[in-house]
Write an enzyme that holds these catalytic residues in place. Structure first.
Site, short mmCIF file in Angstrom:
data_model
loop_
_atom_site.label_atom_id
_atom_site.label_comp_id
_atom_site.label_asym_id
_atom_site.label_seq_id
_atom_site.Cartn_x
_atom_site.Cartn_y
_atom_site.Cartn_z
N THR A 338 5.22 -5.56 -2.37
CA THR A 338 4.06 -6.07 -3.10
C THR A 338 3.99 -5.52 -4.53
O THR A 338 4.77 -4.66 -4.93
CB THR A 338 2.76 -5.73 -2.35
OG1 THR A 338 2.75 -4.33 -2.02
CG2 THR A 338 2.68 -6.53 -1.06
N SER A 364 -2.10 -1.07 -9.53
CA SER A 364 -1.76 -2.48 -9.74
C SER A 364 -0.60 -2.52 -10.72
O SER A 364 -0.72 -2.07 -11.86
CB SER A 364 -2.94 -3.26 -10.31
OG SER A 364 -2.55 -4.58 -10.67
N ARG A 365 0.55 -3.04 -10.28
CA ARG A 365 1.73 -3.05 -11.14
C ARG A 365 1.65 -4.14 -12.21
O ARG A 365 2.46 -4.16 -13.13
CB ARG A 365 2.99 -3.21 -10.30
CG ARG A 365 3.21 -2.04 -9.35
CD ARG A 365 4.56 -2.05 -8.66
NE ARG A 365 4.66 -0.94 -7.73
CZ ARG A 365 4.47 -1.03 -6.42
NH1 ARG A 365 4.19 -2.20 -5.90
NH2 ARG A 365 4.57 0.03 -5.65
N ILE A 366 0.69 -5.04 -12.08
CA ILE A 366 0.46 -6.03 -13.13
C ILE A 366 -0.41 -5.42 -14.22
O ILE A 366 -0.23 -5.66 -15.40
CB ILE A 366 -0.21 -7.30 -12.55
CG1 ILE A 366 0.65 -7.87 -11.43
CG2 ILE A 366 -0.44 -8.33 -13.64
CD1 ILE A 366 2.03 -8.30 -11.83
#
Length: 517
Positions: A338, A364-366
């Site tokens: 994810t 959150s990698r975004i």
């Protein structure tokens, strides 16, 4: 006699013209043995992997193992009257799911049979549940926020359309609540939602359906349910049915939100099936392809480029941990697949900090790429402030002597943590989140007594929602330095007015000192 012939001949000719050859030719096999939802078949030599086969009683099964002299079939329905010698026939098809707008507002089982008492689903359009994920060349950059209405998530761990954000934590720590509240907040935003219930109690599902219905969220939501009492095979196919329904809308250019609740039970059902099929077990008795199972499911969630109509599927898979152990086999697999995780902590939940999301373990990698500019700018320091607060609190457990600078960090952090608390029936819009973020960033909330923070926040939102500067910021989705200066002065005046109404509380001297500075 000739007269009778003239009457009979036209009747015979009419019957011949209407004659339809109803003979059905199909390949068949014979059941060798049946046990625990598994049937071993011989004779169906040309059957394909994952092919759907039908038994004499009408029950369907899926071919999972191709052996030298037999095949193993996982049953999808009642098998008490399937015995040794029962005949099966090939369908030469794989499992298909019903798709289309007719599924909105409906509750179905993994075989797409309605279970909500609302009658048949008026669509015949279907799609195979096993499909390849879109290639990287068909995907677009994730840059549009999915508004959850949850202050902590939207500001610190933003989720973008097309993102896969894992919700992970122990049981009863609010994971499902986060997901359901996110669905409710999509009302009026033109986003179709799918909730896939895997192995949940029927009473729990009924509460979720009631909550969605009460908030008018069921009308844009489809629920796929494989309950705790269902066969492992139905729990296994449930998420694939859900993503297939979602893909139909994505390919039409729509935005979709899908929840898998939860994939730990999905992994357990696949382990059960694999052990019954006598496949070689690996770590924690899971089969070797368990990672591939979830990766091929989750990779189907994405944001498509404009050539593919620009639709998206945002995925929020849920996984349950044991005693907060996020390094277990299935959790680590899903964390690596994810684009980030929201980790719910039992200690926070028990302390009343809801949503009980651990800021230090969540990510959150975004990141800010999925935020509008006004939120990105006003939220720039909040995570640092929280991190400093948590570090200072942990360190000062062993030291009563606190200097003035440290005390300011603690007092500011306490107010942030109070603002991060949110009731289940409270949802913040982006503009309300900007107002709260600016109040935190300016540190003017530090002048508000702790006991008054929630009351102040409620009155602040009601007062500033019609503020000229806020309206301008909301319109252009950005905030300039000039906007910040005007907003700072407006907020400062409002706080002076607010605290002046608190009996016995006087901070005029502090404001005078800040004016001199």
């Amino acid at each position: 006699m000739s007269k009778n012939n003239t009457l009979i001949n036209p009747l015979i000719k009419a019957r011949i013209e209407k004659y339809i050859n109803t003979n059905e030719v199909y390949e068949k096999g014979c059941v060798i043995s049946v046990y625990d939802g598994i049937a071993v078949i011989s004779g169906a030599d040309d059957v394909m992997l994952n092919e759907l086969v039908q038994f004499e009683n009408g029950t369907y099964g899926v071919v999972f193992n191709l052996n030298i002299d037999s095949v193993s079939v996982v049953l999808l329905g009642e098998y008490s009257n399937i015995n040794e010698g029962s005949v099966i026939k090939r369908t030469k098809k794989i499992i298909n799911a019903l798709v289309g707008d007719e599924l909105l507002g409906r509750v179905i089982d993994p075989l797409c049979n309605p279970i909500d008492g609302k009658g048949n689903i008026n669509t015949k359009k279907t799609s195979p549940i096993e499909q390849n994920a879109h290639s990287i060349f068909e995907r677009a950059k994730i840059d549009t926020p999915l508004e959850t209405g949850i202050f902590l998530i939207d500001t610190i761990f933003p989720i973008g359309l097309g993102q896969r954000e894992l919700i992970i934590g122990d049981s009863q720590t609010g994971k499902t609540t986060i997901a359901i509240n996110t669905i409710i907040n999509q009302r009026g935003k033109n986003i179709n939602c799918i909730y896939v219930s895997i192995g949940q109690k029927k009473s729990s599902l009924a509460r979720i359906i009631n909550k969605l219905s009460e908030n008018n969220a069921l009308e844009y939501t489809t629920i796929v349910s494989a309950s705790a009492s269902d066969l492992p095979s139905l729990k296994y196919i449930a998420p694939f049915v859900g993503i297939t329904i979602a893909e139909e809308w994505m390919h039409a250019g729509k935005n979709v939100l899908i929840i898998y609740d939860d994939l730990s039970k999905h992994a357990s059902s696949y382990r059960t099936i694999s052990l019954l099929l006598k496949r070689s077990p690996g770590r924690e008795a899971f089969p070797g392809d368990i990672f591939y199972l979830h990766s091929r499911l989750l990779e189907r969630s994405c944001k498509l480029n404009e050539e593919k109509k620009g639709g998206s599927i945002t995925c929020l898979p849920i996984i349950e941990t044991q005693a907060g152990e996020i390094s277990a086999y299935i959790p680590t697999n899903l964390i690596s697949i994810t684009d980030g995780q929201l980790f719910t902590q039992r200690s926070l939940f028990n302390e009343g900090q809801k949503p009980a999301i651990d800021v230090s373990l969540s990510v959150s990698r975004i990141g800010s790429a999925a935020q509008i500019k006004s939120i990105k700018k006003t939220a720039s320091n909040i995570k640092i402030d929280i991190a400093q607060f948590l570090d200072v609190v942990a360190f000062n457990k062993f030291d009563d002597d606190i200097d003035e600078h440290t005390l300011k960090i603690i007092e500011h952090g306490k107010r942030i943590m109070i603002l991060l608390k949110q009731n289940n029936d409270t949802y913040y819009s982006q503009i309300e989140e900007i107002i709260m973020l600016f109040a935190i960033k300016s540190k003017l909330i530090d002048f508000i007594p702790l006991n008054n923070i929630l009351d102040f926040n409620e009155k602040l939102l009601n007062e500033f929602i019609n503020n000229e500067t806020i309206i301008k910021i909301n319109k252009k989705k950005d905030i300039s330095n000039e906007d910040e200066n005007i907003l700072f002065n407006d907020l400062r005046l409002y706080i002076k007015k607010y605290v002046s109404d608190i009996p016995g509380y006087d901070i005029s001297n502090y404001f005078e000192e800040s004016d001199k500075e």
